[in-house]
Design an enzyme around this catalytic site. Structure first.
Site, PDB file in Angstrom:
ATOM      1  N   ARG A 128      53.128  73.867  21.960  1.00 37.43           N
ATOM      2  CA  ARG A 128      54.084  74.004  20.862  1.00 37.43           C
ATOM      3  C   ARG A 128      53.417  74.823  19.763  1.00 37.43           C
ATOM      4  O   ARG A 128      52.247  74.590  19.423  1.00 37.43           O
ATOM      5  CB  ARG A 128      54.485  72.640  20.297  1.00 37.43           C
ATOM      6  CG  ARG A 128      55.488  71.868  21.139  1.00 37.43           C
ATOM      7  CD  ARG A 128      56.880  72.501  21.139  1.00 37.43           C
ATOM      8  NE  ARG A 128      57.838  71.720  21.892  1.00 37.43           N
ATOM      9  CZ  ARG A 128      58.073  71.847  23.198  1.00 37.43           C
ATOM     10  NH1 ARG A 128      57.428  72.744  23.901  1.00 37.43           N
ATOM     11  NH2 ARG A 128      58.985  71.097  23.789  1.00 37.43           N
ATOM     12  N   GLU A 156      60.184  78.980  16.183  1.00 38.99           N
ATOM     13  CA  GLU A 156      61.023  79.578  17.228  1.00 38.99           C
ATOM     14  C   GLU A 156      62.489  79.545  16.859  1.00 38.99           C
ATOM     15  O   GLU A 156      62.929  78.540  16.292  1.00 38.99           O
ATOM     16  CB  GLU A 156      60.819  78.807  18.544  1.00 38.99           C
ATOM     17  CG  GLU A 156      59.635  79.298  19.312  1.00 38.99           C
ATOM     18  CD  GLU A 156      59.383  78.506  20.584  1.00 38.99           C
ATOM     19  OE1 GLU A 156      60.356  78.105  21.252  1.00 38.99           O
ATOM     20  OE2 GLU A 156      58.208  78.312  20.907  1.00 38.99           O
ATOM     21  N   HIS A 203      58.708  81.596  25.168  1.00 36.80           N
ATOM     22  CA  HIS A 203      58.804  80.192  25.618  1.00 36.80           C
ATOM     23  C   HIS A 203      59.323  80.117  27.062  1.00 36.80           C
ATOM     24  O   HIS A 203      60.412  79.604  27.314  1.00 36.80           O
ATOM     25  CB  HIS A 203      59.702  79.376  24.685  1.00 36.80           C
ATOM     26  CG  HIS A 203      59.501  77.892  24.831  1.00 36.80           C
ATOM     27  ND1 HIS A 203      59.567  77.021  23.780  1.00 36.80           N
ATOM     28  CD2 HIS A 203      59.223  77.116  25.912  1.00 36.80           C
ATOM     29  CE1 HIS A 203      59.352  75.783  24.200  1.00 36.80           C
ATOM     30  NE2 HIS A 203      59.148  75.826  25.512  1.00 36.80           N
TER      31      HIS A 203
HETATM   32  C1  8YV Z   1      61.421  73.191  28.317  1.00 35.97           C
HETATM   33  C2  8YV Z   1      59.254  72.599  27.162  1.00 35.97           C
HETATM   34  O1  8YV Z   1      61.997  74.161  29.044  1.00 35.97           O
HETATM   35  O2  8YV Z   1      59.734  70.630  28.372  1.00 35.97           O
HETATM   36  C3  8YV Z   1      59.203  71.133  27.410  1.00 35.97           C
HETATM   37  O3  8YV Z   1      58.588  70.422  26.592  1.00 35.97           O
HETATM   38  O4  8YV Z   1      58.602  73.046  26.302  1.00 35.97           O
HETATM   39  C4  8YV Z   1      60.052  73.598  27.876  1.00 35.97           C
HETATM   40  O5  8YV Z   1      59.284  74.284  28.761  1.00 35.97           O
HETATM   41  C5  8YV Z   1      62.255  72.826  27.124  1.00 35.97           C
HETATM   42  O6  8YV Z   1      61.699  71.764  26.422  1.00 35.97           O
HETATM   43  C6  8YV Z   1      63.681  72.503  27.464  1.00 35.97           C
HETATM   44  O7  8YV Z   1      64.248  71.633  26.538  1.00 35.97           O
END
Ligand code: 8YV
Length: 328
Positions: free
Chosen positions: A243, A272, A290
């Site tokens: 993140r 983002e 992402h």
């Molecule tokens: C997801 C992600 O695609 O799962 C996670 O925490 O960061 C991503 O790769 C995204 O969260 C979908 O809501």
């Protein structure tokens, strides 16, 4: 949960097969045009839904949760990270929160490894040379990067994804170091020949490449603060597929610009979808939108997890992927 099919509101367009299955099992409201919901639409959704299925792009904060209707008993996140949801407020209101752990691990670790290779070896810079027709033939000093093999990789967050990164990196001859709330099981440490650093500060000062693989929680917000980034060697690289909020992005951009750090591979950003304009101007960075977990198989598996969580809950059992306060 009422005996009739639960009303499930899905905030974004999911893979067709996932949506079809959801419609078979639940009274499902889909978002066909995939336009992210406004705050007003989200409040409307939580007022009516039995189950909400959000994604990383939806901010389910306390303002939304307190407006939830009496039927909302489950937020089944389509994603592993739950920093988009105020889980504490949800739990206080008696709303269960689930996520989709495990199914994104290998894909995210692949993308992390791709960045660990791409940044020191100047992969994207090379591609741009070809695209700009600047390749006039091989020369001994052309596009020299840094050797990956033998370097020290410091993994911040040794959960599932951190360990999957370590496995890959070990095969590429990197020495594995890690910082985590606590050491991993000795068997895993042995398998990975990994060195545990209780002190993040001390680890950062000694690493050639640092990979961020921890969740974003209040405790990890700006974990890589300006002070900590400054502990890193100017020859070091940083990779983040977790993140954006874990790194002080502004300081990172300034340090990359001024040569206080050698390069960065970033798949996530602090604000983002905005990307710090300073980062976009730099040559020594690889920036991705992402897409760490963006595989067809991964998205199907995530959908499957969401369905199992909702179905189990609707059948009156505890769903398998409950988010508990200790995880936050
Ligand atoms: C997801 C992600 O695609 O799962 C996670 O925490 O960061 C991503 O790769 C995204 O969260 C979908 O809501």
């Amino acid at each position: 949960m009422p005996a009739k099919k639960p009303l499930v509101i899905v905030t974004r367009k999911l893979p067709d097969a996932v949506e079809t299955r959801m419609r078979e099992l639940f009274d499902t409201r889909l978002n066909h045009d995939d336009k992210p919901m406004s705050q007003a639409e989200m409040i409307e959704a939580v007022k009516n839904a039995d189950v909400l299925v959000p994604t990383v792009t939806d901010r389910i904060d306390s303002k939304i949760i307190v407006r939830a209707g009496p039927n909302l008993k489950l937020i089944a996140n389509f994603g592993t990270g739950v920093d988009n949801i105020d889980v504490k407020t949800a739990l206080e209101k008696g709303i269960t929160v689930t996520n989709t752990p495990g199914v994104l691990t290998e894909d995210t670790a692949d993308m992390t490894m791709a960045l660990i290779l791409a940044v020191p070896r100047r992969l994207v810079e090379g591609v741009k040379e070809i695209e700009a027709d600047r390749f006039t033939g091989w020369s001994p000093n052309w596009m020299l990067g840094q050797r990956v093999q033998g370097k020290r990789l410091g993994i911040v967050g040794m959960g599932r994804i951190g360990q999957a990164v370590a496995r890959r990196a070990k095969a590429f001859g990197l020495q594995i170091h890690y910082h985590n709330r606590k050491p991993v099981h000795p068997d895993i440490e042995r398998e990975l020949e990994a060195t545990y650093w209780e002190s993040l500060d001390q680890m950062l000062a000694r690493m050639d490449i640092v990979s961020i693989n921890c969740p974003h929680t209040p405790a990890t917000y700006h974990l890589l603060s300006a002070r900590r980034l400054k502990l890193m060697k100017p020859t070091a690289y940083i990779v983040n597929t977790a993140r954006g909020e874990v790194i002080d992005e502004n300081t990172l951009a300034r340090m990359l610009e001024s040569g206080q750090l050698s390069g960065a591979g970033l798949d996530v950003f602090e604000h983002e979808p905005a990307v710090n304009p300073k980062l976009k101007k730099l040559k020594n960075v690889v920036l991705l939108p992402h897409m760490g977990s963006a595989t067809i198989e991964g998205r199907m598996d995530m959908g499957e997890k969401v369905i199992v969580n909702i179905k189990t809950f609707a059948d009156g059992h505890k769903p398998p992927d409950r988010v508990i306060p200790a995880m936050l």
